[in-house]
Enzyme design. Structure first.
Site, PDB file in Angstrom:
ATOM      1  CB  SER A  61      80.066  43.107  36.050  1.00 55.32           C
ATOM      2  OG  SER A  61      79.649  41.551  36.337  1.00 55.32           O
TER       3      SER A  61
ATOM      4  N   PRO B 168      82.553  43.268  40.800  1.00 54.67           N
ATOM      5  CG  PRO B 168      80.650  43.981  41.956  1.00 54.67           C
ATOM      6  CD  PRO B 168      81.556  44.283  40.742  1.00 54.67           C
TER       7      PRO B 168
ATOM      8  CG  ASP C  59      65.196  56.231  33.106  1.00 51.37           C
ATOM      9  OD1 ASP C  59      66.095  55.746  33.061  1.00 51.37           O
ATOM     10  OD2 ASP C  59      64.245  55.563  32.590  1.00 51.37           O
TER      11      ASP C  59
ATOM     12  N   GLY D  98      71.436  54.938  41.695  1.00 50.57           N
ATOM     13  CA  GLY D  98      70.953  53.417  41.925  1.00 50.57           C
ATOM     14  C   GLY D  98      71.067  52.939  43.482  1.00 50.57           C
TER      15      GLY D  98
ATOM     16  CE1 TYR E 257      74.738  43.624  33.497  1.00 43.04           C
ATOM     17  CE2 TYR E 257      76.100  41.611  33.964  1.00 43.04           C
ATOM     18  CZ  TYR E 257      75.844  42.825  34.285  1.00 43.04           C
ATOM     19  OH  TYR E 257      76.326  43.340  35.543  1.00 43.04           O
TER      20      TYR E 257
ATOM     21  CE  LYS F 217      77.570  46.349  34.982  1.00 45.64           C
ATOM     22  NZ  LYS F 217      77.595  47.502  35.797  1.00 45.64           N
TER      23      LYS F 217
HETATM   24  P1  NDP Z   1      69.724  46.021  42.139  1.00 47.09           P
HETATM   25  O1  NDP Z   1      68.927  45.479  40.851  1.00 47.09           O
HETATM   26  O2  NDP Z   1      69.599  45.493  43.273  1.00 47.09           O
HETATM   27  O3  NDP Z   1      69.909  47.623  42.051  1.00 47.09           O
HETATM   28  C1  NDP Z   1      69.973  48.177  40.709  1.00 47.09           C
HETATM   29  C2  NDP Z   1      69.976  49.954  41.122  1.00 47.09           C
HETATM   30  O4  NDP Z   1      70.135  50.417  39.815  1.00 47.09           O
HETATM   31  C3  NDP Z   1      68.512  50.201  41.539  1.00 47.09           C
HETATM   32  O5  NDP Z   1      68.701  51.090  42.836  1.00 47.09           O
HETATM   33  C4  NDP Z   1      67.810  50.801  40.534  1.00 47.09           C
HETATM   34  O6  NDP Z   1      67.115  51.824  40.953  1.00 47.09           O
HETATM   35  C5  NDP Z   1      69.063  51.296  39.831  1.00 47.09           C
HETATM   36  N1  NDP Z   1      68.780  51.451  38.563  1.00 47.09           N
HETATM   37  C6  NDP Z   1      68.421  50.667  37.308  1.00 47.09           C
HETATM   38  N2  NDP Z   1      68.219  51.111  36.278  1.00 47.09           N
HETATM   39  C7  NDP Z   1      68.154  52.758  36.457  1.00 47.09           C
HETATM   40  C8  NDP Z   1      67.902  53.757  35.502  1.00 47.09           C
HETATM   41  N3  NDP Z   1      67.376  53.475  34.312  1.00 47.09           N
HETATM   42  N4  NDP Z   1      67.932  54.851  36.108  1.00 47.09           N
HETATM   43  C9  NDP Z   1      68.300  54.970  37.449  1.00 47.09           C
HETATM   44  N5  NDP Z   1      68.555  54.094  38.293  1.00 47.09           N
HETATM   45  C10 NDP Z   1      68.549  52.754  37.654  1.00 47.09           C
HETATM   46  O7  NDP Z   1      70.946  45.401  41.424  1.00 47.09           O
HETATM   47  P2  NDP Z   1      72.745  45.281  42.062  1.00 47.09           P
HETATM   48  O8  NDP Z   1      72.696  46.170  43.183  1.00 47.09           O
HETATM   49  O9  NDP Z   1      73.206  44.135  41.988  1.00 47.09           O
HETATM   50  O10 NDP Z   1      73.273  46.257  40.801  1.00 47.09           O
HETATM   51  C11 NDP Z   1      74.227  47.524  40.890  1.00 47.09           C
HETATM   52  C12 NDP Z   1      75.198  47.229  39.848  1.00 47.09           C
HETATM   53  O11 NDP Z   1      76.105  46.263  40.206  1.00 47.09           O
HETATM   54  C13 NDP Z   1      74.829  47.361  38.569  1.00 47.09           C
HETATM   55  O12 NDP Z   1      75.652  48.184  37.846  1.00 47.09           O
HETATM   56  C14 NDP Z   1      75.011  45.787  38.418  1.00 47.09           C
HETATM   57  O13 NDP Z   1      75.400  45.456  36.955  1.00 47.09           O
HETATM   58  C15 NDP Z   1      76.421  45.715  39.038  1.00 47.09           C
HETATM   59  N6  NDP Z   1      76.585  44.147  39.306  1.00 47.09           N
HETATM   60  C16 NDP Z   1      75.816  43.606  40.063  1.00 47.09           C
HETATM   61  C17 NDP Z   1      76.221  42.363  40.541  1.00 47.09           C
HETATM   62  C18 NDP Z   1      75.437  41.274  41.000  1.00 47.09           C
HETATM   63  O14 NDP Z   1      75.559  40.018  41.094  1.00 47.09           O
HETATM   64  N7  NDP Z   1      74.455  41.809  41.843  1.00 47.09           N
HETATM   65  C19 NDP Z   1      77.730  41.690  40.216  1.00 47.09           C
HETATM   66  C20 NDP Z   1      78.494  42.804  39.369  1.00 47.09           C
HETATM   67  C21 NDP Z   1      78.052  44.056  39.194  1.00 47.09           C
HETATM   68  P3  NDP Z   1      65.549  52.051  40.246  1.00 47.09           P
HETATM   69  O15 NDP Z   1      65.122  50.824  39.921  1.00 47.09           O
HETATM   70  O16 NDP Z   1      64.927  52.651  41.474  1.00 47.09           O
HETATM   71  O17 NDP Z   1      65.643  53.090  39.208  1.00 47.09           O
HETATM   72  C1  8X3 Z   2      76.463  40.543  37.477  1.00 47.01           C
HETATM   73  C2  8X3 Z   2      77.422  39.265  37.617  1.00 47.01           C
HETATM   74  O1  8X3 Z   2      77.753  36.900  36.532  1.00 47.01           O
HETATM   75  O2  8X3 Z   2      75.586  37.685  36.647  1.00 47.01           O
HETATM   76  O3  8X3 Z   2      77.438  41.438  36.812  1.00 47.01           O
HETATM   77  O4  8X3 Z   2      77.078  38.636  35.177  1.00 47.01           O
HETATM   78  S1  8X3 Z   2      76.936  38.036  36.438  1.00 47.01           S
END
Ligand code: NDP
Ligand code: 8X3
Length: 254
Positions: A141, A184, A61, A10, A154, A158
């Protein structure tokens, strides 16, 4: 500097992309993955131009076991010497009560956040075990610590990451492999845009009135976890912005 091979799932956006930029800046070599091929190509080019970073893109994917296995086994042997695996790819899809939830959303979250993480880890761990070293970092998370209204599936996914991180650390004990979870709170990425199925107005409102973390903040912590002395391992690091106490309490007075 000890140059490492870092595999980031990702890396096309948000936390994964910020980690790719930071690890490249620090002189490491990268395997970047995601479904959006053009973004991977653009990032690969940028990292080379800015930092002369050698990187390799894997476009797959993580929900697909077959695609994941094929992508990992396509790596040349030299690139299988993965030092750091950052299991970051993940998403929330929808925010609904359990009785009204969309089963397609549920499957997407479970298949990506839980099964995808497992498929990638199962592919990479034997390479680490063979070399008797490595570091797995799972992006959990605060949703893996607490359950909030409409967060049901979700949060469950997590919580599963939380349990799998603990399980990995136990099973890999004595094999020279560190296992860390970074958990986070809210960080402004494409996360909310994806959660609300592309509704950018709704997504923007999530961050109204307070300062969330930036993806670069998390990247700094991931890097820090990898730079500790060899005998030290951060097990779990829960991090929020100053405006957030936990999943429920956010100071929205700004
Ligand atoms: P983004 O949506 O900005 O990034 C998500 C990334 O995951 C993208 O690069 C996407 O790439 C990749 N991804 C999603 N689904 C797939 C798939 N099926 N196959 C391959 N790659 C995939 O979100 P974040 O950067 O915020 O999220 C990153 C991680 O952090 C996640 O695990 C999220 O749950 C976690 N997180 C986020 C928080 C927040 O508040 N933002 C807080 C806590 C945890 P592409 O679409 O190109 O495949
Ligand atoms: C992402 C943070 O609070 O939206 O994992 O679930 S929250």
């Amino acid at each position: 500097m000890d140059k490492k091979i870092v595999l980031i799932t990702g890396a096309t956006s948000g936390i994964g992309e910020a980690c790719a930029r930071l690890f490249a800046e620090k002189g490491h070599e990268l395997i970047i993955t995601g479904r959006r091929k053009e973004r991977l190509a653009k990032l690969e080019k940028e990292l080379w131009e800015k930092h002369e970073c050698r990187s390799l893109s894997l476009n797959f994917d993580v929900q697909s076991r077959a695609e994941t296995e094929a992508a990992l086994s396509s790596l040349p042997d030299a690139w299988k010497k993965v030092d750091i695996l950052l299991n970051n790819a993940g998403l929330a899809s929808g925010l609904d009560t359990i009785q009204e939830g969309d089963i397609d959303d549920w499957e997407k979250m479970i298949d990506t956040n839980v099964k995808g993480l497992l498929y990638v880890s199962r592919g990479v761990l034997p390479w680490m075990i063979q070399r008797k070293k490595g570091h797995v970092i799972n992006i959990g998370s605060t949703a893996g610590k607490e359950v909030y209204a409409k967060g049901n599936v979700y949060c469950a996914s997590k919580h599963a990451v939380d349990a799998l991180t603990k399980g990995m650390r136990i099973d890999l004990l004595g094999k020279g492999i560190k296992v860390t979870q970074i958990s986070p709170g809210a960080a402004e990425t494409e996360f909310s845009l994806v959660r609300f199925h592309g509704d950018s107005e709704h997504a923007k409102k999530i961050y109204d009135g307070y300062r969330p973390m930036a993806p670069q903040d998390i990247a700094g912590l991931v890097l820090m976890a990898t730079e500790l002395p060899e005998h030290l391992c951060i097990n779990d690091l829960v991090v929020t912005s100053l405006d957030q106490a936990n999943s429920f309490y956010i100071n929205k007075t700004n």
